[in-house]
Design a protein around this motif. Structure first.
Motif, PDB file in Angstrom:
ATOM      1  N   LEU A   4       0.838  -1.197   0.000  1.00 20.24           N
ATOM      2  CA  LEU A   4       0.000   0.000   0.000  1.00 20.24           C
ATOM      3  C   LEU A   4       0.873   1.247   0.000  1.00 20.24           C
ATOM      4  N   THR A   5       0.566   2.184  -0.888  1.00 22.39           N
ATOM      5  CA  THR A   5       1.376   3.393  -1.057  1.00 22.39           C
ATOM      6  C   THR A   5       0.474   4.615  -1.094  1.00 22.39           C
ATOM      7  N   LEU A   6       0.750   5.604  -0.249  1.00 28.73           N
ATOM      8  CA  LEU A   6       0.008   6.861  -0.251  1.00 28.73           C
ATOM      9  C   LEU A   6       0.575   7.773  -1.328  1.00 28.73           C
ATOM     10  N   THR A   7      -0.303   8.350  -2.171  1.00 31.97           N
ATOM     11  CA  THR A   7       0.160   9.260  -3.218  1.00 31.97           C
ATOM     12  C   THR A   7      -0.155  10.703  -2.847  1.00 31.97           C
ATOM     13  N   ALA A   8       0.344  11.632  -3.646  1.00 31.67           N
ATOM     14  CA  ALA A   8       0.356  13.044  -3.267  1.00 31.67           C
ATOM     15  C   ALA A   8      -1.021  13.678  -3.134  1.00 31.67           C
ATOM     16  N   ASP A   9      -2.054  13.118  -3.786  1.00 29.87           N
ATOM     17  CA  ASP A   9      -3.389  13.720  -3.677  1.00 29.87           C
ATOM     18  C   ASP A   9      -4.220  13.100  -2.556  1.00 29.87           C
ATOM     19  N   GLY A  10      -3.587  12.244  -1.745  1.00 25.61           N
ATOM     20  CA  GLY A  10      -4.286  11.625  -0.621  1.00 25.61           C
ATOM     21  C   GLY A  10      -4.906  10.286  -0.959  1.00 25.61           C
ATOM     22  N   SER A  11      -4.854   9.884  -2.223  1.00 24.43           N
ATOM     23  CA  SER A  11      -5.380   8.570  -2.611  1.00 24.43           C
ATOM     24  C   SER A  11      -4.263   7.535  -2.555  1.00 24.43           C
ATOM     25  N   ASN A  12      -4.660   6.305  -2.262  1.00 22.27           N
ATOM     26  CA  ASN A  12      -3.683   5.224  -2.167  1.00 22.27           C
ATOM     27  C   ASN A  12      -3.565   4.472  -3.493  1.00 22.27           C
ATOM     28  N   THR A  13      -2.446   3.820  -3.658  1.00 22.88           N
ATOM     29  CA  THR A  13      -2.282   2.856  -4.741  1.00 22.88           C
ATOM     30  C   THR A  13      -1.481   1.691  -4.180  1.00 22.88           C
ATOM     31  N   PHE A  14      -1.177   0.726  -5.016  1.00 21.07           N
ATOM     32  CA  PHE A  14      -0.314  -0.382  -4.629  1.00 21.07           C
ATOM     33  C   PHE A  14       0.987  -0.305  -5.407  1.00 21.07           C
ATOM     34  N   HIS A  24      -0.464   3.287 -10.043  1.00 22.02           N
ATOM     35  CA  HIS A  24      -0.748   4.653 -10.485  1.00 22.02           C
ATOM     36  C   HIS A  24       0.337   5.598  -9.973  1.00 22.02           C
ATOM     37  N   SER A  25       0.280   6.828 -10.432  1.00 23.25           N
ATOM     38  CA  SER A  25       1.333   7.798 -10.163  1.00 23.25           C
ATOM     39  C   SER A  25       1.454   8.146  -8.679  1.00 23.25           C
ATOM     40  N   LYS A  26       2.682   8.259  -8.210  1.00 21.32           N
ATOM     41  CA  LYS A  26       2.920   8.703  -6.834  1.00 21.32           C
ATOM     42  C   LYS A  26       2.528  10.168  -6.651  1.00 21.32           C
ATOM     43  N   HIS A  27       2.374  10.888  -7.768  1.00 24.97           N
ATOM     44  CA  HIS A  27       1.966  12.294  -7.706  1.00 24.97           C
ATOM     45  C   HIS A  27       0.461  12.454  -7.511  1.00 24.97           C
ATOM     46  N   GLY A  28      -0.260  11.344  -7.466  1.00 25.69           N
ATOM     47  CA  GLY A  28      -1.701  11.380  -7.247  1.00 25.69           C
ATOM     48  C   GLY A  28      -2.409  10.340  -8.090  1.00 25.69           C
ATOM     49  N   ALA A  29      -2.819   9.242  -7.469  1.00 28.28           N
ATOM     50  CA  ALA A  29      -3.448   8.151  -8.214  1.00 28.28           C
ATOM     51  C   ALA A  29      -4.771   8.587  -8.843  1.00 28.28           C
ATOM     52  N   VAL A  30      -5.665   9.127  -8.029  1.00 28.76           N
ATOM     53  CA  VAL A  30      -6.967   9.573  -8.535  1.00 28.76           C
ATOM     54  C   VAL A  30      -6.791  10.745  -9.488  1.00 28.76           C
ATOM     55  N   GLN A  31      -5.922  11.663  -9.136  1.00 28.14           N
ATOM     56  CA  GLN A  31      -5.678  12.839  -9.975  1.00 28.14           C
ATOM     57  C   GLN A  31      -5.204  12.439 -11.367  1.00 28.14           C
ATOM     58  N   GLU A  32      -4.284  11.480 -11.450  1.00 24.52           N
ATOM     59  CA  GLU A  32      -3.780  11.017 -12.741  1.00 24.52           C
ATOM     60  C   GLU A  32      -4.877  10.334 -13.553  1.00 24.52           C
ATOM     61  N   SER A  33      -5.624   9.452 -12.896  1.00 25.73           N
ATOM     62  CA  SER A  33      -6.673   8.725 -13.593  1.00 25.73           C
ATOM     63  C   SER A  33      -7.721   9.675 -14.163  1.00 25.73           C
ATOM     64  N   LYS A  34      -8.133  10.649 -13.378  1.00 23.44           N
ATOM     65  CA  LYS A  34      -9.111  11.634 -13.857  1.00 23.44           C
ATOM     66  C   LYS A  34      -8.552  12.440 -15.023  1.00 23.44           C
ATOM     67  N   GLY A 208       3.582  15.429 -12.622  1.00 24.46           N
ATOM     68  CA  GLY A 208       4.733  14.529 -12.702  1.00 24.46           C
ATOM     69  C   GLY A 208       5.116  14.163 -14.114  1.00 24.46           C
ATOM     70  N   LYS A 209       4.238  14.480 -15.092  1.00 25.65           N
ATOM     71  CA  LYS A 209       4.535  14.214 -16.500  1.00 25.65           C
ATOM     72  C   LYS A 209       4.221  15.463 -17.319  1.00 25.65           C
ATOM     73  N   ARG A 210       5.117  15.811 -18.221  1.00 24.79           N
ATOM     74  CA  ARG A 210       4.930  17.037 -19.005  1.00 24.79           C
ATOM     75  C   ARG A 210       3.810  16.893 -20.030  1.00 24.79           C
ATOM     76  N   GLU A 211       3.752  15.722 -20.685  1.00 24.79           N
ATOM     77  CA  GLU A 211       2.783  15.530 -21.763  1.00 24.79           C
ATOM     78  C   GLU A 211       2.177  14.126 -21.710  1.00 24.79           C
ATOM     79  N   MET A 212       1.053  13.972 -22.387  1.00 28.72           N
ATOM     80  CA  MET A 212       0.404  12.674 -22.574  1.00 28.72           C
ATOM     81  C   MET A 212      -0.094  12.606 -24.010  1.00 28.72           C
ATOM     82  N   LEU A 213      -0.570  11.430 -24.417  1.00 29.64           N
ATOM     83  CA  LEU A 213      -1.011  11.248 -25.797  1.00 29.64           C
ATOM     84  C   LEU A 213      -2.501  10.921 -25.870  1.00 29.64           C
TER      85      LEU A 213
END
Length: 219
Positions: A4-14, A24-34, A208-213
């Motif tokens: 279990l890992t806590l990410t920067a937006d307060g959501s956990n990931t594994f 998911h990203s350590k910079h925010g699991a929910v934030q990245e997914s959204k 945590g990432k400059r760009e996406m596709l």
């Protein structure tokens, strides 16, 4: 083993020790997914059709489905969601995360009704979830999709899922004008997606990432 890992937006990931990477990203699991899958992907489909067919590479913790489910419930649309996950987590594992805090009680309750490892195809009202344990190399759908979430682990840890052949195959699952989104962007990936008859866009990445596709299947 998953830690279990806590990410920067307060959501956990594994953290998946076998792969060597977080789901998911350590910079925010929910934030990245959204940012990547909901805002850049799903919201471009909502309103255009009341029946949405989505294909996902990498169900993982179910976070992308959970957030998609919430959006579709809020917009009263019929959802057909197909996801590949050769090594699914148990519902008990997923409950260790705090993702339920980021959606409504109704959404979380429906997620729990639908997520059954031993019964991979389940429906509740107008929501349909199919989780296949097939690998992407072996998977061949019977229909095309409006939207593809490409959420495999990174090319560093799963290079076989980012090959030109696999990217071409995945993009072939899209309907004309269907959308492909992923958190990653490299020159090699852009060339592979273009070669699969798609028009690509570079969008601002999640924290945590400059760009996406994002790419759209040509007519």
């Amino acid at each position: 083993m998953n830690l279990l890992t806590l990410t920067a937006d307060g959501s956990n990931t594994f953290f998946n020790e076998n792969i060597g990477e977080n789901y998911h990203s350590k910079h925010g699991a929910v934030q990245e997914s959204k940012h990547v899958f909901i805002d850049a992907g799903l919201k471009n489909i909502l309103g255009k059709t009341k029946k949405i067919e989505i294909f996902e590479v990498g169900f993982g913790t179910g976070l992308n489905f959970l957030l998609t489910l919430e959006e579709c419930l809020n917009n009263d649309c019929e959802l057909y969601y197909t996801s590949l996950e050769p090594f699914p987590l148990t519902l008990e594992d997923i409950k260790l995360l705090n993702h339920h805090e980021f959606v409504s009680e109704e959404t979380w309750a429906i997620f729990q009704k639908l997520y059954k490892i031993n019964s991979p195809q389940n429906s509740y009202n107008n929501i349909n979830l199919h989780i296949s344990r097939a690998t992407l190399e072996d998977f061949n759908p019977s229909s095309k999709f409006d939207l593809i979430y490409f959420d495999a682990f990174s090319v560093r840890h799963q290079p076989e899922l980012w090959s030109d052949e696999i990217i071409n195959k995945t993009c072939s699952f899209l309907k004309p004008l269907g959308i492909f989104v992923t958190y990653a962007i490299t020159g090699k990936l852009k060339r592979a997606v273009k070669a699969a008859n798609c028009t690509i866009e570079k969008l601002p990445g999640a924290p945590g990432k400059r760009e996406m596709l994002r790419a759209t299947k040509n007519l």
